[in-house]
Design a protein around this motif. Structure first.
Motif, PDB file in Angstrom:
ATOM      1  N   PRO A 112       0.839  -1.191   0.000  1.00  0.00           N
ATOM      2  CA  PRO A 112       0.000   0.000   0.000  1.00  0.00           C
ATOM      3  C   PRO A 112       0.876   1.244   0.000  1.00  0.00           C
ATOM      4  N   LEU A 113       0.298   2.388  -0.365  1.00  0.00           N
ATOM      5  CA  LEU A 113       1.085   3.600  -0.500  1.00  0.00           C
ATOM      6  C   LEU A 113       1.896   3.880   0.760  1.00  0.00           C
ATOM      7  N   ALA A 118      -1.869  10.029   7.126  1.00  0.00           N
ATOM      8  CA  ALA A 118      -0.996  11.202   7.211  1.00  0.00           C
ATOM      9  C   ALA A 118       0.232  11.036   6.316  1.00  0.00           C
ATOM     10  N   GLU A 119       0.855   9.854   6.371  1.00  0.00           N
ATOM     11  CA  GLU A 119       2.008   9.595   5.508  1.00  0.00           C
ATOM     12  C   GLU A 119       1.602   9.639   4.038  1.00  0.00           C
ATOM     13  N   SER A 120       0.452   9.030   3.718  1.00  0.00           N
ATOM     14  CA  SER A 120      -0.019   9.005   2.333  1.00  0.00           C
ATOM     15  C   SER A 120      -0.268  10.410   1.808  1.00  0.00           C
ATOM     16  N   GLU A 121      -0.838  11.262   2.636  1.00  0.00           N
ATOM     17  CA  GLU A 121      -1.129  12.635   2.213  1.00  0.00           C
ATOM     18  C   GLU A 121       0.162  13.408   1.954  1.00  0.00           C
ATOM     19  N   MET A 123       2.932  12.090   0.926  1.00  0.00           N
ATOM     20  CA  MET A 123       3.458  11.535  -0.320  1.00  0.00           C
ATOM     21  C   MET A 123       2.743  12.129  -1.526  1.00  0.00           C
ATOM     22  N   VAL A 124       1.435  12.304  -1.426  1.00  0.00           N
ATOM     23  CA  VAL A 124       0.672  12.902  -2.523  1.00  0.00           C
ATOM     24  C   VAL A 124       1.113  14.349  -2.746  1.00  0.00           C
ATOM     25  N   ALA A 125       1.312  15.084  -1.685  1.00  0.00           N
ATOM     26  CA  ALA A 125       1.761  16.476  -1.817  1.00  0.00           C
ATOM     27  C   ALA A 125       3.119  16.534  -2.516  1.00  0.00           C
ATOM     28  N   ALA A 126       4.023  15.641  -2.140  1.00  0.00           N
ATOM     29  CA  ALA A 126       5.340  15.609  -2.771  1.00  0.00           C
ATOM     30  C   ALA A 126       5.235  15.206  -4.233  1.00  0.00           C
ATOM     31  N   ALA A 127       4.339  14.257  -4.537  1.00  0.00           N
ATOM     32  CA  ALA A 127       4.170  13.810  -5.920  1.00  0.00           C
ATOM     33  C   ALA A 127       3.605  14.919  -6.798  1.00  0.00           C
ATOM     34  N   ARG A 128       2.661  15.689  -6.265  1.00  0.00           N
ATOM     35  CA  ARG A 128       2.087  16.799  -7.041  1.00  0.00           C
ATOM     36  C   ARG A 128       3.138  17.864  -7.331  1.00  0.00           C
ATOM     37  N   SER A 356      -1.862   6.517  -9.734  1.00  0.00           N
ATOM     38  CA  SER A 356      -1.106   7.622  -9.179  1.00  0.00           C
ATOM     39  C   SER A 356      -1.080   7.537  -7.655  1.00  0.00           C
ATOM     40  N   PHE A 357      -0.255   8.379  -7.037  1.00  0.00           N
ATOM     41  CA  PHE A 357      -0.259   8.441  -5.579  1.00  0.00           C
ATOM     42  C   PHE A 357      -1.636   8.871  -5.068  1.00  0.00           C
ATOM     43  N   GLU A 358      -2.330   9.711  -5.837  1.00  0.00           N
ATOM     44  CA  GLU A 358      -3.686  10.112  -5.429  1.00  0.00           C
ATOM     45  C   GLU A 358      -4.615   8.908  -5.365  1.00  0.00           C
ATOM     46  N   GLU A 359      -4.481   8.000  -6.341  1.00  0.00           N
ATOM     47  CA  GLU A 359      -5.299   6.795  -6.322  1.00  0.00           C
ATOM     48  C   GLU A 359      -4.901   5.885  -5.158  1.00  0.00           C
ATOM     49  N   GLY A 360      -3.621   5.838  -4.866  1.00  0.00           N
ATOM     50  CA  GLY A 360      -3.175   5.076  -3.704  1.00  0.00           C
ATOM     51  C   GLY A 360      -3.728   5.652  -2.418  1.00  0.00           C
ATOM     52  N   LEU A 361      -3.795   6.983  -2.325  1.00  0.00           N
ATOM     53  CA  LEU A 361      -4.377   7.643  -1.155  1.00  0.00           C
ATOM     54  C   LEU A 361      -5.855   7.308  -1.016  1.00  0.00           C
ATOM     55  N   GLN A 362      -6.576   7.258  -2.130  1.00  0.00           N
ATOM     56  CA  GLN A 362      -7.992   6.905  -2.078  1.00  0.00           C
ATOM     57  C   GLN A 362      -8.191   5.504  -1.498  1.00  0.00           C
TER      58      GLN A 362
END
Length: 381
Positions: A112-113, A118-121, A123-128, A356-362
C-alpha cells in the motif's frame, strides 16, 4: 524524452531499487525483461539497496543489478540514478519516496502507499509538486496489469454488462492458518500498519474502483484476529494486526460491493476472486486461473444464457500481443513486467502513470474507514 536527472534524454535511465526480498525479486525480473518484449526507454539496473551488505550483494548477483549500497540516502543523491523503485515495508515508504521525489527521481512504490493516511497525504503532496517539474510517480497495484482484468475493465466501460449493481470480491490466503507460524514484521502494527486489511484488501479495493472506474463513498467493516499471540525471536508476542477483514462498500455510481480477505483461510494459497453483476451481464475472475475471464451475456434468450470461458491470450487482449502465440498462457510475474512497461512509457511520453499516488491515497482512505467502522461496537443480541 528528458528524464529526471538526465538532461540529454539520450542515455539509459538508471534504476535504483530499495529492498530485495519477495517484491524485490518480482520487480527485478520485470526490470530485466521489459525491454525484451515492449518498446520502452532503455534502462540500466544500476544499484540495489539493502541494509545487510552481504545479503544485498548476493541478491544483486542473482537479480542482475550492477552494484549495491546500504544507504538509500546516498543512492538518491546520485546523478546516474533517475528512477527509484521502493520495495521495502510500508512504514518506510513515505520517507524514501518523498526524499526521492524532492531529489528529482521518478518513483515507483509498492502498495500500500503507506501505513497511515498522514504519511499518504504527505506523499501525494510531494508527488504533485514533483509532477510540475516533470517527475513522475506510481503506486504498484500489479493486478491492474492482469490481461483478463484489464479486459474486464474494457468490457464494463463498453457497456457489455450494463449498469453494475453488485460486486463480490475475496482475497484468501492460508500462510498464517498454522498457529505455530512465527511472528514477523507483518504482524506488528508499528511496522505493518494493519494485517490482511492493508496487505491484501488493498488489492481488492483498488480492483473494485479500477474495474468500475468508480469511487467508494462509504463503508461498513469488521476485523478479526484469530491467533492473538505468536512466537517471536525474544519470546511470545502479541499479534497487533488483523488476520481477516470483511467490508460492505457503497460506490458513487450506485453499485454495492462485499469484500472478504483472510490470511488464515486454510487451503487457499493466493485466491483473489472477483464477481461483477450488471443489468445486462456478469463477469467473474479468479487469480488461480489468471488467463481466464468468465463472461455472461444476459441480453440473449434465457434458455441459452450461461457463463462462457474467455482465454485471455489473444494479441487483441491487453498486453498479450507482446508475449507468445495465441493460446499460450502467461503467469503472475508478467503483471510486474506490464507494470514497468506502463511506468516507462508514461515517463517517456510525459503522462501521469496510473495508479497515481492520489489513487493510492484513495485506497488508504477506504482502508482507514473500514478500520474505523470495525472499531465501533457491534450490536449484541
Amino acid at each position: 524524452m528528458t528524464a529526471a536527472g538526465d538532461p540529454s534524454g539520450s542515455a539509459p535511465l538508471g534504476v535504483a531499487m530499495i529492498g530485495y526480498a519477495f517484491m524485490g525479486k518480482a520487480h527485478s525480473q520485470a526490470w530485466r525483461n521489459t525491454a525484451a518484449y515492449f518498446d520502452v526507454p532503455a534502462i540500466e539496473q544500476r544499484v540495489l539497496v539493502g541494509r545487510d551488505a552481504g545479503q544485498v550483494a548476493e541478491a544483486a548477483a542473482r537479480f542482475g543489478w550492477a552494484e549495491t549500497a546500504t544507504d538509500w540516502r546516498d543512492v538518491i543523491a546520485r546523478d546516474d540514478v533517475h528512477i527509484v523503485d521502493i520495495c521495502t515495508p510500508g512504514w518506510t515508504h513515505a520517507e524514501i519516496a518523498i526524499a526521492a521525489l524532492e531529489a528529482g527521481k521518478h518513483v515507483l512504490v509498492e502498495k500500500p502507499l503507506a501505513n497511515s493516511l498522514a504519511e499518504s497525504e504527505r506523499m501525494v503532496a510531494a508527488a504533485r509538486a514533483a509532477r510540475e517539474r516533470g517527475v513522475h510517480s506510481m503506486v504498484g497495484f500489479n493486478y491492474r496489469r492482469v490481461p483478463a482484468l484489464a479486459y474486464a475493465r474494457r468490457l464494463i466501460a463498453d457497456g457489455r454488462i450494463g449498469t453494475v449493481r453488485q460486486v463480490r470480491a475475496s482475497y484468501l490466503q492460508d500462510w498464517l492458518a498454522d498457529e505455530s507460524a512465527l511472528m514477523t514484521w507483518r504482524l506488528r502494527r508499528e511496522t505493518a500498519g494493519s494485517g490482511a486489511l492493508g496487505d491484501i484488501a488493498s488489492h481488492v479495493i483498488d480492483q473494485i474502483q479500477f474495474l468500475l472506474a468508480d469511487t467508494v463513498t462509504d463503508v461498513s467493516g469488521r476485523l478479526h484476529t484469530f491467533v492473538e499471540q505468536r512466537q517471536g525471536p525474544e519470546g511470545v508476542e502479541d499479534v497487533t494486526v488483523d488476520d481477516a477483514a470483511w467490508a460492505t462498500l457503497s460506490l458513487a455510481g450506485g453499485a454495492l460491493a462485499s469484500v472478504e480477505v483472510s490470511r488464515v483461510a486454510l487451503g487457499r494459497k493466493n485466491s483473489l476472486r472477483i464477481e461483477i453483476y450488471g443489468s445486462h451481464g456478469s463477469l467473474a475472475f479468479d487469480l488461480e486461473r489468471l488467463n481466464e475471464l468468465e463472461f455472461l451475456d444476459g441480453t440473449g434468450a434465457v434458455v441459452e444464457q450461461g457463463f462462457r470461458r474467455i482465454v485471455v491470450t489473444e494479441p487483441e487482449h491487453p498486453y498479450a500481443g507482446a508475449w507468445w502465440p495465441p493460446g499460450h498462457v502467461i503467469g503472475w510475474e508478467h503483471t510486474f513486467t506490464h507494470q514497468i512497461r506502463d511506468f516507462l512509457v508514461a515517463i517517456r511520453d510525459g503522462t501521469t502513470p496510473n495508479p497515481s499516488f492520489e489513487e493510492g491515497l484513495q485506497v488508504q482512505r477506504v482502508l482507514a474507514a473500514i478500520e474505523e467502522s470495525a472499531a465501533a461496537k457491534s450490536v449484541r443480541l
